[in-house]
Design a protein around this motif. Structure first.
Motif, PDB file in Angstrom:
ATOM      1  N   LYS A  34       0.833  -1.208   0.000  1.00 18.18           N
ATOM      2  CA  LYS A  34       0.000   0.000   0.000  1.00 18.18           C
ATOM      3  C   LYS A  34       0.866   1.256   0.000  1.00 18.18           C
ATOM      4  CE  LYS A  34      -4.130  -1.959   2.145  1.00 18.18           C
ATOM      5  NZ  LYS A  34      -5.067  -1.919   3.298  1.00 18.18           N
ATOM      6  N   LYS A  35       1.971   1.195   0.745  1.00 12.60           N
ATOM      7  CA  LYS A  35       2.866   2.351   0.799  1.00 12.60           C
ATOM      8  C   LYS A  35       3.487   2.627  -0.563  1.00 12.60           C
ATOM      9  CE  LYS A  35       6.548   4.445   3.564  1.00 12.60           C
ATOM     10  NZ  LYS A  35       7.219   5.085   2.436  1.00 12.60           N
ATOM     11  N   MET A  36       3.876   1.561  -1.289  1.00 15.14           N
ATOM     12  CA  MET A  36       4.445   1.740  -2.626  1.00 15.14           C
ATOM     13  C   MET A  36       3.428   2.355  -3.568  1.00 15.14           C
ATOM     14  SD  MET A  36       6.563  -1.794  -3.196  1.00 15.14           S
ATOM     15  CE  MET A  36       7.984  -2.230  -2.189  1.00 15.14           C
ATOM     16  N   VAL A  37       2.184   1.914  -3.485  1.00 19.20           N
ATOM     17  CA  VAL A  37       1.132   2.463  -4.338  1.00 19.20           C
ATOM     18  C   VAL A  37       1.023   3.967  -4.128  1.00 19.20           C
ATOM     19  CG1 VAL A  37      -1.355   2.499  -4.771  1.00 19.20           C
ATOM     20  CG2 VAL A  37      -0.177   0.315  -4.496  1.00 19.20           C
ATOM     21  N   GLU A  38       1.070   4.369  -2.859  1.00 21.91           N
ATOM     22  CA  GLU A  38       0.972   5.789  -2.537  1.00 21.91           C
ATOM     23  C   GLU A  38       2.216   6.559  -2.962  1.00 21.91           C
ATOM     24  OE1 GLU A  38       0.231   5.834   1.634  1.00 21.91           O
ATOM     25  OE2 GLU A  38      -1.774   4.963   1.454  1.00 21.91           O
ATOM     26  N   VAL A  73      14.121  -2.638  -1.978  1.00 14.24           N
ATOM     27  CA  VAL A  73      12.733  -2.586  -1.525  1.00 14.24           C
ATOM     28  C   VAL A  73      12.221  -4.015  -1.384  1.00 14.24           C
ATOM     29  CG1 VAL A  73      12.206  -0.315  -2.475  1.00 14.24           C
ATOM     30  CG2 VAL A  73      11.883  -2.341  -3.904  1.00 14.24           C
ATOM     31  N   VAL A  74      11.340  -4.228  -0.395  1.00 12.73           N
ATOM     32  CA  VAL A  74      10.800  -5.559  -0.117  1.00 12.73           C
ATOM     33  C   VAL A  74       9.284  -5.460  -0.005  1.00 12.73           C
ATOM     34  CG1 VAL A  74      10.786  -7.526   1.461  1.00 12.73           C
ATOM     35  CG2 VAL A  74      12.880  -6.204   1.149  1.00 12.73           C
ATOM     36  N   ALA A  75       8.595  -6.435  -0.568  1.00 14.74           N
ATOM     37  CA  ALA A  75       7.141  -6.504  -0.451  1.00 14.74           C
ATOM     38  C   ALA A  75       6.724  -7.972  -0.401  1.00 14.74           C
ATOM     39  CB  ALA A  75       6.462  -5.794  -1.616  1.00 14.74           C
TER      40      ALA A  75
END
Length: 291
Positions: free
Chosen positions: A15-19, A261-263
């Motif tokens: 969600k943070k990456m989307v933002e 980055v990790v998701a």
């Protein structure tokens, strides 16, 4: 924003990456029996992980329809160019449907600028490309320059997988049960990659033992790039954050990437990778050729 980035649910963005990246995501569909879910909308990752651990059969995924893409494009200001980074066409009809959705809208609004790119990757590979796109937007690239640049970066993207278990490959029919049982008995782990030409996920190596497979997974990076100081590495994991952080630490101690980055993997790639699976993506050196 003067250029709108867009992708589909295979990108596994947090969600943070989307933002942070200001990306619009068109969800994929997931079918558990007779019940259909939209990834990231009707079902979250913890719920998916719980359901798949209890399911006798793997869920079936489906691409967004052309109309899904049409509706997503239409919501964007007509004056804003759209760059859609799609899941590899080697795995899904997502790319074809994204193109059809584009044509549907262009028939109504021919002045629109919409570019759909087949990324030839998924998961962390798309995350990597979206970060690259956002960086270039911030640097002032025009839409045309950004499109040309991303086509080049797609060809430089290396996406590598390491699987801790092959249970999902057996359950999903991608690996013969007899061969799978033998591989499990011998503690064989699979290394996989997205092929350079079509972006199909294929087995690249078989290694005996988890520790050895991780060592080989890390070792492979040096076969694609020698210059990492100015590069980003993206990693996704299947319900295994501690494992991911440990492996990423080992990678960074060997290769000094500029950033990482990790998701967590979403449903589509998780059904390939299985619990503990890891995917990394980075840009190979320009003079390197995937083998």
């Amino acid at each position: 924003m003067r250029i709108q980035l867009m992708t589909d649910g295979s990108s596994d963005l947090s969600k943070k990456m989307v933002e942070d990246l200001n990306v619009k995501v068109v969800p994929l569909y997931l079918n558990f029996g007779d019940t259909q879910y939209r990834t990231g909308v009707d079902i979250d990752i913890p719920t998916f992980n719980q359901m798949i651990s209890e399911a006798a059969e793997l869920p079936r995924s489906a691409a967004p329809s052309p109309n899904d893409f049409y509706e997503a494009y239409k919501k964007v200001n007509p004056e804003t160019p759209i760059l859609m980074l799609s899941l590899t066409k080697g795995l899904s009809s997502t790319y074809a449907n994204a193109l059809m959705g584009r044509e549907m809208l262009l028939q109504e609004e021919p002045g629109r600028k919409i570019e759909v790119i087949n990324t030839k990757t998924a998961s962390s590979g798309i995350i990597l490309l979206l970060h690259e796109a956002k960086d270039k937007i911030n640097e002032g690239f025009t839409f045309e320059e950004l499109v040309d640049h991303l086509h080049i970066k797609v060809e430089q993207t290396t996406t590598l997988f390491v699987l801790k278990t092959i249970d999902n490959l057996i359950k999903g029919g991608r690996l013969d049960r007899v061969k799978g049982a033998l591989a499990k008995t011998l503690n064989i782990k699979l290394l996989m990659k997205a092929s350079e030409d079509e972006g199909v996920i294929e087995v690249s190596e078989k290694v005996r033992g988890d520790k050895k497979s991780i060592r080989r997974f890390i070792e492979q990076i040096g076969e694609y790039t020698k210059n990492v100081e100015d590069k980003l590495i993206a990693m996704t994991h299947c319900n295994a954050e501690d494992r991911a952080r440990k492996v990423l630490g080992d990678i960074k101690s060997k290769y000094p990437f500029k950033d990482a980055v990790v998701a967590e993997m979403g449903p589509l790639i998780s059904t390939y990778a299985g619990e503990g699976g890891l995917v990394i993506a980075f840009f190979k050196d320009k003079n390197q050729t995937n083998t």
